[in-house]
Scaffold this motif. Structure first.
Motif, PDB file in Angstrom:
ATOM      1  N   GLU A   1       0.748   4.276  -2.785  1.00  0.00           N
ATOM      2  CA  GLU A   1       0.668   5.721  -2.487  1.00  0.00           C
ATOM      3  C   GLU A   1       1.703   6.490  -3.294  1.00  0.00           C
ATOM      4  O   GLU A   1       1.430   7.570  -3.809  1.00  0.00           O
ATOM      5  CB  GLU A   1       0.888   5.965  -0.989  1.00  0.00           C
ATOM      6  CG  GLU A   1      -0.333   5.708  -0.137  1.00  0.00           C
ATOM      7  CD  GLU A   1      -0.098   6.083   1.316  1.00  0.00           C
ATOM      8  OE1 GLU A   1       1.071   6.002   1.767  1.00  0.00           O
ATOM      9  OE2 GLU A   1      -1.065   6.441   2.006  1.00  0.00           O
TER      10      GLU A   1
ATOM     11  N   ARG B   1      -7.575  -1.139   3.096  1.00  0.00           N
ATOM     12  CA  ARG B   1      -6.309  -1.518   3.714  1.00  0.00           C
ATOM     13  C   ARG B   1      -5.938  -2.977   3.437  1.00  0.00           C
ATOM     14  O   ARG B   1      -6.212  -3.876   4.234  1.00  0.00           O
ATOM     15  CB  ARG B   1      -6.362  -1.262   5.218  1.00  0.00           C
ATOM     16  CG  ARG B   1      -6.675   0.173   5.605  1.00  0.00           C
ATOM     17  CD  ARG B   1      -5.598   1.133   5.183  1.00  0.00           C
ATOM     18  NE  ARG B   1      -4.351   0.926   5.906  1.00  0.00           N
ATOM     19  CZ  ARG B   1      -3.210   1.482   5.561  1.00  0.00           C
ATOM     20  NH1 ARG B   1      -3.132   2.273   4.504  1.00  0.00           N
ATOM     21  NH2 ARG B   1      -2.123   1.240   6.279  1.00  0.00           N
TER      22      ARG B   1
ATOM     23  N   GLU C   1      -1.963   6.267  -6.110  1.00  0.00           N
ATOM     24  CA  GLU C   1      -3.226   5.538  -6.003  1.00  0.00           C
ATOM     25  C   GLU C   1      -3.879   5.774  -4.639  1.00  0.00           C
ATOM     26  O   GLU C   1      -3.206   6.028  -3.642  1.00  0.00           O
ATOM     27  CB  GLU C   1      -2.987   4.030  -6.198  1.00  0.00           C
ATOM     28  CG  GLU C   1      -2.503   3.651  -7.579  1.00  0.00           C
ATOM     29  CD  GLU C   1      -3.570   3.850  -8.646  1.00  0.00           C
ATOM     30  OE1 GLU C   1      -4.762   3.655  -8.331  1.00  0.00           O
ATOM     31  OE2 GLU C   1      -3.200   4.208  -9.783  1.00  0.00           O
ATOM     32  N   GLU C   2      -5.203   5.675  -4.613  1.00  0.00           N
ATOM     33  CA  GLU C   2      -5.923   5.753  -3.348  1.00  0.00           C
ATOM     34  C   GLU C   2      -5.669   4.483  -2.536  1.00  0.00           C
ATOM     35  O   GLU C   2      -5.557   3.392  -3.109  1.00  0.00           O
ATOM     36  CB  GLU C   2      -7.427   5.899  -3.600  1.00  0.00           C
ATOM     37  CG  GLU C   2      -7.819   7.217  -4.252  1.00  0.00           C
ATOM     38  CD  GLU C   2      -9.330   7.363  -4.387  1.00  0.00           C
ATOM     39  OE1 GLU C   2     -10.016   6.328  -4.461  1.00  0.00           O
ATOM     40  OE2 GLU C   2      -9.807   8.504  -4.410  1.00  0.00           O
ATOM     41  N   THR C   3      -5.581   4.632  -1.228  1.00  0.00           N
ATOM     42  CA  THR C   3      -5.269   3.477  -0.372  1.00  0.00           C
ATOM     43  C   THR C   3      -6.258   3.348   0.786  1.00  0.00           C
ATOM     44  O   THR C   3      -5.895   2.955   1.887  1.00  0.00           O
ATOM     45  CB  THR C   3      -3.832   3.586   0.177  1.00  0.00           C
ATOM     46  OG1 THR C   3      -3.685   4.836   0.881  1.00  0.00           O
ATOM     47  CG2 THR C   3      -2.813   3.505  -0.933  1.00  0.00           C
ATOM     48  N   TRP C   4      -7.514   3.687   0.534  1.00  0.00           N
ATOM     49  CA  TRP C   4      -8.525   3.615   1.583  1.00  0.00           C
ATOM     50  C   TRP C   4      -8.887   2.184   1.964  1.00  0.00           C
ATOM     51  O   TRP C   4      -9.348   1.927   3.080  1.00  0.00           O
ATOM     52  CB  TRP C   4      -9.782   4.381   1.163  1.00  0.00           C
ATOM     53  CG  TRP C   4     -10.350   3.994  -0.172  1.00  0.00           C
ATOM     54  CD1 TRP C   4     -10.049   4.564  -1.376  1.00  0.00           C
ATOM     55  CD2 TRP C   4     -11.297   2.956  -0.448  1.00  0.00           C
ATOM     56  NE1 TRP C   4     -10.754   3.954  -2.384  1.00  0.00           N
ATOM     57  CE2 TRP C   4     -11.522   2.956  -1.847  1.00  0.00           C
ATOM     58  CE3 TRP C   4     -11.983   2.039   0.353  1.00  0.00           C
ATOM     59  CZ2 TRP C   4     -12.409   2.064  -2.458  1.00  0.00           C
ATOM     60  CZ3 TRP C   4     -12.860   1.154  -0.254  1.00  0.00           C
ATOM     61  CH2 TRP C   4     -13.067   1.173  -1.647  1.00  0.00           C
TER      62      TRP C   4
ATOM     63  N   LEU D   1       0.820  -1.213   0.000  1.00  0.00           N
ATOM     64  CA  LEU D   1       0.000   0.000   0.000  1.00  0.00           C
ATOM     65  C   LEU D   1       0.851   1.260   0.000  1.00  0.00           C
ATOM     66  O   LEU D   1       0.514   2.250  -0.647  1.00  0.00           O
ATOM     67  CB  LEU D   1      -0.933   0.019   1.216  1.00  0.00           C
ATOM     68  CG  LEU D   1      -2.265  -0.725   1.100  1.00  0.00           C
ATOM     69  CD1 LEU D   1      -3.154  -0.385   2.272  1.00  0.00           C
ATOM     70  CD2 LEU D   1      -2.981  -0.396  -0.202  1.00  0.00           C
ATOM     71  N   ARG D   2       1.960   1.219   0.730  1.00  0.00           N
ATOM     72  CA  ARG D   2       2.849   2.393   0.738  1.00  0.00           C
ATOM     73  C   ARG D   2       3.371   2.682  -0.656  1.00  0.00           C
ATOM     74  O   ARG D   2       3.478   3.842  -1.071  1.00  0.00           O
ATOM     75  CB  ARG D   2       4.009   2.155   1.713  1.00  0.00           C
ATOM     76  CG  ARG D   2       3.587   2.124   3.178  1.00  0.00           C
ATOM     77  CD  ARG D   2       4.789   2.200   4.104  1.00  0.00           C
ATOM     78  NE  ARG D   2       4.376   1.948   5.484  1.00  0.00           N
ATOM     79  CZ  ARG D   2       4.493   0.767   6.104  1.00  0.00           C
ATOM     80  NH1 ARG D   2       5.033  -0.266   5.454  1.00  0.00           N
ATOM     81  NH2 ARG D   2       4.104   0.620   7.342  1.00  0.00           N
TER      82      ARG D   2
END
Length: 306
Positions: free
Chosen positions: A77, A86, A81-84, A73-74
């Motif tokens: 980012e 998880r 990109e959106e990382t809502w 996810l990092r």
């Protein structure tokens, strides 16, 4: 044999308790909140049950793999990109394998069986259908996928309606139908009745099969008083015009269920629920510990007579 209709984080606790005391357990899983993200096919309800039974579930969050890392996810980012949503690193591997297998012609049922083998899960986990069903929430700001509404936007907007796209045409999984038909007891888990159980009941074959054997069906309430034990069930029920208490829940399930387990704090509703030709069982339904999970499972297995 026992079959449990399950979905959402409210189901896995009871599934875990029952599986610890019963060998022959089937779990029919909701697919309405499955979601495509980053080109990966995510099945939150199926994965939560698998991780829970494999003792890998992140208990604090109620989803995902415990002690997971989030380097994927990092990096997303970094790419803007959106990382809502998880997704942990180990969890991402699950989604990647599933997506590749789908692209190679496997169906969701076969993939789920394979995953159960890989995670050494002995319970039979069955997607309710291999077809696409999508739960969408209508709000004053527009129409959103359930994951977008609840996870991305934190359920902030007022709910005006719920749709189950594809449910009318979805073919029920034959293994789910057989499991329901052959079981001594069918349990509707204490899950959100509209977004976890509702999509399954919208599939005609599932509802029809349950209605035929409703004397063997037991619903466990996800409510205590006028509040959901967790999640937005109360908001969804209110938006659908359903009375937000165990009586409203019983009315909703009355055509597919003849037994209901409610919390002792809700016994004021017992006589009204019995008017639906339902047996009512009162016990403590809150499952904050493993002991409470086992206690509720034991109550169902020993005290509920179908």
């Amino acid at each position: 044999m026992i079959t449990i209709l399950a979905g959402g984080t409210g189901s896995v606790k009871l599934v875990r308790g029952l599986a610890s005391q019963q060998n022959d357990v089937n779990v029919v899983c909701n697919v309405g909140d499955n979601y495509w993200l980053y080109g990966l096919y995510i099945c939150p309800d199926i994965d939560t049950i698998i991780y829970g039974l494999a003792d890998l579930l992140d208990q604090e969050r109620g989803w995902g793999i415990k002690n997971d890392t989030f380097n994927f996810l990092r990096q997303m980012e970094v790419y803007g990109e959106e990382t809502w949503f998880r997704i942990g690193d180990r969890d991402a591997a699950t989604h990647l394998m599933r997506t590749n297998m789908l692209k190679n012609g496997k169906n969701l049922s076969d993939i789920t069986k394979w995953m159960c083998e890989k995670f050494a899960v002995s319970a039979k986990i069955i997607p309710v259908t291999d077809n696409s069903v999508e739960t969408r929430i209508t709000t004053e700001k527009g129409d959103l996928h359930l994951q977008e509404f609840w996870v991305k936007h934190r359920g902030k907007d007022k709910v005006e309606g719920i749709q189950y796209i594809g449910a009318e045409k979805a073919r029920p999984n034959p293994e789910a139908i057989n499991a329901i038909h052959d079981s001594d007891m069918i349990i509707i888990a204490p899950a959100n009745p509209l977004t976890s159980i509702g999509p399954m009941l919208q599939i005609k074959g599932i509802r029809k099969e349950l209605s035929k054997i409703k004397k063997k069906v037991i619903a466990v309430s996800p409510l205590i008083g006028e509040k959901a034990i967790s999640g937005p069930a109360a908001d969804y029920m209110a938006a659908a015009g359903i009375e937000v208490n165990v009586y409203g829940l019983a009315k909703m399930y009355s055509d597919v269920c003849s037994n209901m387990i409610i919390d002792t704090k809700d016994r004021i509703h017992s006589k009204k629920i019995q008017n639906f030709d339902m047996k009512v069982y009162e016990t403590k339904i809150l499952m904050k510990t493993k002991e409470a999970e086992d206690a509720l499972a034991s109550f169902i297995l020993k005290q509920v007579h179908v």
